[in-house]
Design a protein around this motif. Structure first.
Motif, PDB file in Angstrom:
ATOM      1  N   GLU A   1       0.839  -1.184   0.000  1.00  6.57           N
ATOM      2  CA  GLU A   1       0.000   0.000   0.000  1.00  6.57           C
ATOM      3  C   GLU A   1       0.879   1.241   0.000  1.00  6.57           C
ATOM      4  O   GLU A   1       1.822   1.338   0.779  1.00  6.57           O
ATOM      5  CB  GLU A   1      -0.889  -0.024   1.242  1.00  6.57           C
ATOM      6  CG  GLU A   1      -1.903   1.080   1.318  1.00  6.57           C
ATOM      7  CD  GLU A   1      -2.729   0.985   2.587  1.00  6.57           C
ATOM      8  OE1 GLU A   1      -3.824   0.411   2.533  1.00  6.57           O
ATOM      9  OE2 GLU A   1      -2.256   1.473   3.632  1.00  6.57           O
TER      10      GLU A   1
ATOM     11  N   GLN B   1      -4.526   3.683  -1.105  1.00  5.95           N
ATOM     12  CA  GLN B   1      -5.224   3.671   0.175  1.00  5.95           C
ATOM     13  C   GLN B   1      -6.704   3.969  -0.008  1.00  5.95           C
ATOM     14  O   GLN B   1      -7.526   3.513   0.787  1.00  5.95           O
ATOM     15  CB  GLN B   1      -4.597   4.689   1.128  1.00  5.95           C
ATOM     16  CG  GLN B   1      -3.230   4.267   1.660  1.00  5.95           C
ATOM     17  CD  GLN B   1      -2.788   5.112   2.832  1.00  5.95           C
ATOM     18  OE1 GLN B   1      -2.829   6.332   2.772  1.00  5.95           O
ATOM     19  NE2 GLN B   1      -2.348   4.448   3.900  1.00  5.95           N
TER      20      GLN B   1
ATOM     21  N   ARG C   1     -10.647   1.941   6.728  1.00  2.63           N
ATOM     22  CA  ARG C   1     -10.281   1.479   5.384  1.00  2.63           C
ATOM     23  C   ARG C   1     -10.423  -0.035   5.267  1.00  2.63           C
ATOM     24  O   ARG C   1     -10.964  -0.552   4.285  1.00  2.63           O
ATOM     25  CB  ARG C   1      -8.844   1.892   5.033  1.00  2.63           C
ATOM     26  CG  ARG C   1      -8.639   3.382   4.870  1.00  2.63           C
ATOM     27  CD  ARG C   1      -7.372   3.703   4.083  1.00  2.63           C
ATOM     28  NE  ARG C   1      -6.171   3.125   4.675  1.00  2.63           N
ATOM     29  CZ  ARG C   1      -5.411   3.735   5.574  1.00  2.63           C
ATOM     30  NH1 ARG C   1      -5.752   4.941   6.027  1.00  2.63           N
ATOM     31  NH2 ARG C   1      -4.314   3.157   6.039  1.00  2.63           N
TER      32      ARG C   1
END
Length: 448
Positions: free
Chosen positions: A252, A333, A402
């Motif tokens: 990420e 993200q 997330r």
């Protein structure tokens, strides 16, 4: 005949059974603009044709430039109906040489372009009708992908039952561009360019049946095009969940936001995302945007990037392959769909399928795909840079949120929006149309 086919012999009857237990179908799938890098219509043609073939049907895609990218290893074939390709890069709006003209349709194509119109839906439909008229008996059904040209009318008299997919009415694009146009000359240009929508309205009203991809699009088709509601049937599309899937091995990238924008037009809302990025970076200095699409040399997006000094943190990538695209989305993200309107939103479904958390507007059908605010995405009003910035900042600063939204988003796509489900729903509709056509053709009973 100008078509270039990938086989020599006409397709004969198919043996065996399709996945639904009935006989396999011979399907002609028409697309006047089929390259997946040019927008969602090309993605639709590629994935639907592949899944139809996997279900046991014979699929021949008949298309013009830019030609579709197909999964030919699955048995999908391509027949090319060349246009004059007047909008090709690097010389769009070119004037063809005299030797390039083949017939009156070519003359019509150039004349329409010279007078500021967009000829491809009409001229492709005329070429497709001529091609199909020479191939009577080769197909069980013809499926048009939003051409809606005059040439499609009367195909049933040639022996071809017709199904047409309308992703959303192009009149929506026309209205948004007119609203954003500055000055009477620009408005006149927009009206002339979208002149083909008058034809599409007339054709749509005469079609026996229409497929669309969302309830929102169904409402727009009945309102904008005047198609009777009972003629419009919803078959949602989706993501290739085998390709668009989570992969923990892809690192990420902190602050990365990814979006897809095939063109710098008001409909896509990219300018609002650029404005939002400028606000986000005041609290998240590592925030940056990767846009899957062509970098605009001028226009509102280019002006906004320059105005906010974002040249070093807005990157455009174009023409990347499937694996590169998936890894790009996985590395983000946050994925963002800032559109003012979408008939479905493939980018939303694909991002969710990878487990990437999503910020999306409530424009058009996006809520049908992205799901409830706070459960599977963060939803914001269209054209609201402040709301976009707040949602993006919230996700960038909350790893737990997330993770939760990413997992819920993928589960939603697996449950509702896959290409196999789309293909099965489409075949079900084909068989309904074929049954209705056979009933109309059956001789009336005689009285004894």
């Amino acid at each position: 005949m100008t078509a270039e086919a990938t086989w020599d012999a006409a397709p004969g009857p198919l043996a065996g059974e399709a996945a639904d237990g009935d006989r396999p179908l011979r399907i002609a799938l028409l697309t006047y603009k089929g390259n997946p890098f040019c927008g969602g219509q090309g993605v639709y043609v590629r994935h639907l044709s592949r899944e139809l073939a996997r279900l046991g049907h014979r699929v021949e895609v008949i298309g013009a430039q830019p030609y579709p990218v197909l999964d030919e290893e699955e048995g999908v074939t391509l027949t090319r109906l060349p246009s004059l390709d007047l909008y090709r890069q690097p010389d769009p709006f070119r004037t063809p040489g005299r030797e390039e003209y083949r017939d009156w349709i070519d003359v019509l194509e150039v004349a329409t372009m010279w007078t500021g119109g967009f000829p491809e839906p009409l001229t492709f439909s005329l070429r497709a009708r001529r091609h199909l008229a020479a191939r009577r008996g080769d197909f069980d059904i013809v499926h048009d992908n939003q051409t809606l040209g005059y040439g499609l009318l009367g195909l049933e008299r040639l022996g071809f039952p017709l199904v047409t997919t309308i992703h959303h009415p192009i009149t929506v694009d026309r209205k948004l561009e007119l609203d954003a146009a500055q000055g009477w000359q620009r408005r006149m240009s927009v009206r002339r360019w979208y002149g083909f929508t008058r034809m599409q309205k007339r054709v749509a009203r005469r079609l026996p049946t229409v497929l669309t991809v969302s309830g929102s699009s169904r409402r727009e088709i009945t309102e904008h095009l005047g198609v009777r509601p009972e003629r419009v049937h919803v078959v949602p599309i989706g993501a290739d969940t085998r390709l668009f899937s989570p992969d923990p091995a892809v690192p990420e990238v902190p602050g990365r936001i990814v979006t897809t924008s095939s063109a710098d037009v008001p409909l896509k809302g990219l300018v609002h995302l650029v404005e939002a990025l400028a606000k986000v970076r005041t609290e998240h200095p590592d925030a940056h945007l990767v846009v899957v699409g062509k970098r605009p040399e001028s226009g509102p997006v280019a002006a906004a990037v320059e105005r906010y000094g974002l040249g070093g943190c807005v990157e455009f990538v174009k023409g990347i392959g499937d694996r590169e695209l998936v890894d790009l989305v996985r590395s983000a993200q946050v994925a963002c769909v800032p559109s003012l309107y979408e008939g479905f939103s493939l980018p939303a479904a694909e991002a969710m399928a990878t487990g990437t958390p999503l910020v999306a507007t409530t424009g058009g059908a996006i809520p049908e795909v992205a799901g409830p605010d706070g459960e599977t995405c963060l939803a914001v009003p269209p054209a609201d840079a402040g709301a976009l910035a707040a949602a993006l900042g919230r996700l960038l600063g909350d790893a737990e949120l997330r993770t939760r939204l990413g997992a819920a988003g993928r589960e939603r796509v697996l449950r509702r929006f896959t290409w196999e489900q789309a293909a099965r729903g489409t075949v079900e509709h084909y068989r309904t149309v074929l049954g209705d056509t056979a009933a109309r053709r059956a001789p009336a009973p005689t009285l004894s």
